[in-house]
Design a protein around this motif. Structure first.
Motif, mmCIF file in Angstrom:
data_model
loop_
_atom_site.group_PDB
_atom_site.id
_atom_site.type_symbol
_atom_site.label_atom_id
_atom_site.label_comp_id
_atom_site.label_asym_id
_atom_site.label_seq_id
_atom_site.Cartn_x
_atom_site.Cartn_y
_atom_site.Cartn_z
ATOM 1 N N LEU A 76 0.793 -1.286 -0.140
ATOM 2 C CA LEU A 76 -0.351 -0.237 0.236
ATOM 3 C C LEU A 76 0.913 1.722 0.139
ATOM 4 O O LEU A 76 0.470 2.247 -0.649
ATOM 5 C CB LEU A 76 -0.944 -0.427 1.634
ATOM 6 N N LEU A 77 2.009 1.246 0.971
ATOM 7 C CA LEU A 77 2.971 2.326 1.396
ATOM 8 C C LEU A 77 3.629 2.832 -0.239
ATOM 9 O O LEU A 77 3.586 3.614 -0.984
ATOM 10 C CB LEU A 77 3.866 2.004 2.489
ATOM 11 N N GLY A 78 3.658 1.514 -1.095
ATOM 12 C CA GLY A 78 4.497 2.014 -2.741
ATOM 13 C C GLY A 78 3.496 2.167 -3.361
ATOM 14 O O GLY A 78 3.973 3.061 -4.101
ATOM 15 N N LEU A 79 2.534 1.317 -3.748
ATOM 16 C CA LEU A 79 1.442 2.347 -4.845
ATOM 17 C C LEU A 79 0.739 3.578 -4.302
ATOM 18 O O LEU A 79 0.952 4.286 -5.371
ATOM 19 C CB LEU A 79 0.416 1.318 -3.681
ATOM 20 N N PHE A 80 1.122 4.348 -2.828
ATOM 21 C CA PHE A 80 0.563 5.146 -2.975
ATOM 22 C C PHE A 80 1.519 6.362 -3.236
ATOM 23 O O PHE A 80 2.063 7.531 -4.047
ATOM 24 C CB PHE A 80 0.887 5.247 -0.968
ATOM 25 N N TRP A 81 2.657 5.780 -3.172
ATOM 26 C CA TRP A 81 4.592 6.202 -3.522
ATOM 27 C C TRP A 81 4.235 6.937 -5.020
ATOM 28 O O TRP A 81 4.774 8.027 -5.683
ATOM 29 C CB TRP A 81 5.337 6.026 -2.489
#
Length: 727
Positions: A713-718
């Motif tokens: 999720l953090l990677g997708l957000f970034w």
């Protein structure tokens, strides 16, 4: 609560930041989607802070079980249990057998809704495998039940509580508490010992010298209410030769005494010590013990060192030189005439380890450090011989006070007394002063000059006294004081004059006067020779347990019991007699059941060819030991036998230990059911609350899959922020 508040505040702050970001963005719809993802990630993190769990209820499909554990150990033969029906006193095992036949156990089945099964533990077997010890282990069978049955409603334990193997039973009770399985205990047997005389210990040496007396200490434990006068007997099982002794055993106490026995033959001498059944005694099986002593023709190597040919030196030399079992060397370092000469004399001190290692005992007279006497290196050599080669050293000071110069040297550590520095030449007496045996001395083989205890006491009371003694303040800690000055004392008590101690693997004796030769008055060499002969053999006992040309092996304890660890010590030598500097010592062990194993001894740090290791005695019988120098075919192996006497873990007649069972029941939230209340056990167990389904929880916050989802999720957000042009 604090984490909950922090989580709510964090969500509020992130929500505000998301709204601000959307309002400032030129692409509000796209930015709104990204900020929604940010808020969802924050919600996910906050939820993890609250440590969520996935809980599963496990409802057992099998019918509930009640296990009846009963003690089948050897102590069950003790007859101290009372049957309610007849008030008859029966053995604990008989009581358990009768109790297991009661109808009350069928009532526990609750019409077939509960499975009741019984299981014994600590059953004596004929298995003598090297890994088994015959005893009582209460902890292990309970732990096995808990691991094998997941629907136990309760465990019922019938036992005397007398455990001697495994972990403490209370640890099993703690496991029951964690698994919510209550324990109901039924104590069997009496807390008081049966009226009995128990021959609990015989500490005979493993070998003795043919024709010489050996001392056999023993202990009898009495639980009778009255004193007992009886006759104890030691008998040779092959020749039926026997020696008897009248003894009086005090009521409800341990009685210590010794028997004297003279070995007549070489090889194994099988002996038995026994006494008859006393009035009121209930157990006869423990009134005798058998053991084996090896008879040997010994050849001891002794070195006597002194500065002057005083009377004590002369008579020690004469006594030892006439002993066919002693090979004697004398070194007389006269201050004016130099080294003495003649039969049995050597001209210089043996300055190399390979020269001095052959001596079993060193007698050190009125000699110390100085010109024409010993050097500091020689004192270090003597100390190493005693501590690392299991030799013995005897200190016999004299009026010249030369031994005082040994203080501060390596040998000073071995002197077992503290000397009075204000009286360097000792104390002279105008009248003869005798030695007075201590209680320890009266029971010591070293001071046994008679053929029995009463005769020995009379001999010591009538021995000629001495006119000079060393100025001694007190004995050092860890020493054994065998005799004191009968007429002198100081602030520490009576002056110790005959003191022994162990030093490393060896032994030390200190005689604080030089007038033992006076004991010859009227009896010639009888007492003087017997005393010094016993000293020499006592000191060399361990060293000569098993000895060859290149290897020596000794061990302790010399009569272990099943369960004991035996320390093995070895001294190895190079072909020239010097201590072995490099090499390995292998010990091949054959257990009584024929199983074999090998251990390797660890070399000691000292340069004396010393090695040490340990083995465990797991069964009674004869353990065959063979020691060898690894890879050296020219060094013959040596063999010896370690005899483990009997099975000492399970004994008949010992008191029950209901306090052990009571503690287990308390910890496991159960109850103590007294033998007369067994009929009520069904009602007690029926009153137990029904077991709740087991609950299994999975901490979601601690799973690796949770971390993978968060990182994704953090990677997708970034990535979405970059595509949106947000930095």
């Amino acid at each position: 609560m604090p984490l909950f508040v922090i989580g709510i505040l964090a969500l509020c702050m992130v929500a505000i930041l998301c709204v601000i970001a959307i309002r400032r963005s030129v692409r509000p719809k796209r930015t709104g989607s990204i900020e929604l993802l940010r808020f969802l990630i924050t919600c996910f993190v906050v939820a993890l802070l609250w440590q969520p769990e996935w809980r599963t209820l496990i409802i057992p499909e099998d019918e509930p079980e009640i296990a009846i554990l009963w003690d089948a150990s050897g102590s069950g033969a003790t007859a101290d249990a009372l049957l309610d029906e007849t008030n008859e006193i029966v053995s604990r095992r008989t009581f358990i057998d009768q109790a297991l036949k009661l109808e009350v156990w069928k009532e526990l089945e609750n019409g077939g809704k509960t499975r009741v099964f019984s299981q014994s533990f600590s059953q004596p077997t004929d298995d003598t495998s090297s890994e088994s010890l015959v005893g009582t282990d209460i902890n292990t069978p309970i732990e096995q039940l808990l691991s094998q049955h997941d629907n136990l409603r309760s465990i019922i334990l019938l036992s005397d509580g007398d455990w001697n193997l495994g972990s403490p039973p209370v640890s099993a009770a703690q496991q029951m508490l964690l698994q919510k399985v209550p324990l109901f205990v039924i104590p069997v047997g009496s807390k008081s010992r049966l009226p009995d005389l128990d021959l609990i210990d015989i500490t005979a040496p493993t070998y003795g010298i043919i024709g010489e007396h050996i001392q056999i200490p023993y202990t009898i434990r009495s639980s009778l209410k009255h004193d007992v006068t009886t006759t104890i007997k030691i008998r040779d099982l092959s020749s039926n030769k026997e020696v008897t002794k009248k003894i009086r055993i005090p009521a409800e106490k341990d009685f210590f005494d010794t028997l004297l026995w003279k070995l007549d033959k070489q090889g194994a001498n099988k002996l038995v010590v026994s006494f008859p059944l006393a009035e009121g005694e209930r157990v006869k099986v423990n009134n005798q013990q058998e053991f084996t002593i090896q008879g040997r023709e010994e050849n001891l190597k002794v070195l006597v060192i002194d500065s002057l040919p005083r009377w004590e030196y002369r008579f020690i030399r004469n006594a030892l030189s006439r002993d066919p079992g002693v090979d004697l060397d004398c070194l007389l370092l006269h201050p004016d005439l130099g080294a003495g000469d003649g039969p049995d004399y050597i001209q210089e001190f043996p300055n190399k380890p390979e020269d001095i290692q052959k001596y079993d005992v060193i007698f050190l007279g009125d000699i110390g450090i100085g010109k024409g006497q010993l050097t500091l290196d020689q004192t270090q050599l003597l100390k190493g011989l005693v501590e690392n080669q299991a030799s013995g050293i005897v200190f016999i000071p004299g009026p010249q006070g030369n031994q005082r110069t040994l203080e501060g040297t390596p040998l000073g550590d071995l002197i077992p007394v503290l000397l009075d520095k204000n009286k360097p030449n000792g104390v002279s007496e105008s009248t003869a002063s005798p030695l007075s045996l201590t209680s320890q001395g009266r029971n010591s083989l070293l001071t046994m000059l008679g053929n029995n205890a009463s005769e020995n006491e009379e001999i010591w009371e009538n021995l000629p006294g001495f006119y000079w003694s060393a100025a001694i303040e007190k004995a050092k800690g860890g020493t054994d004081v065998l005799a004191t000055h009968a007429n002198r004392r100081n602030r520490y008590g009576r002056i110790p004059l005959l003191v022994t101690q162990t030093a490393g693997n060896g032994k030390v004796l200190y005689l604080g006067h030089d007038s033992a030769w006076r004991w010859r008055r009227g009896v010639e060499d009888l007492y003087h020779y017997r005393f010094w002969g016993q000293v020499a053999r006592w000191m060399s006992y361990q060293r000569n347990m098993a000895a060859g040309e290149r290897l020596r092996l000794y061990y302790a304890p010399d009569r272990p019991k099943p369960g004991d660890f035996v320390t093995l010590n070895a001294n190895a030598f190079a072909p020239n007699g010097a201590p072995l500097q490099e090499g390995e010592i292998n010990i091949d062990i054959t257990a009584p059941d024929g199983n074999s194993s090998r251990i390797q001894l660890t070399p000691a740090e000292e340069a004396w060819g010393s090695y040490t290791g340990r083995m465990r005695i797991t069964q009674a019988g004869e353990w065959k030991i063979q020691a060898s120098i690894a890879g050296d075919s020219n060094a013959p192996a040596i063999e010896t036998t370690i005899t483990a006497q009997g099975d000492s873990l399970e004994k008949v007649g010992q008191p029950a230990r209901p306090e052990v069972l009571e503690e287990m029941a308390r910890v496991a939230k159960g109850a103590v059911i007294h033998p007369q209340e067994i009929s009520k056990i069904s009602a007690v167990i029926d009153a137990l609350p029904k077991r709740k389904p087991l609950e299994d929880s999975l901490p979601l916050w601690a799973q690796i899959s949770t971390m993978i989802v968060l990182l994704t999720l953090l990677g997708l957000f970034w990535t979405l922020r970059k595509l949106n042009g947000t930095f």
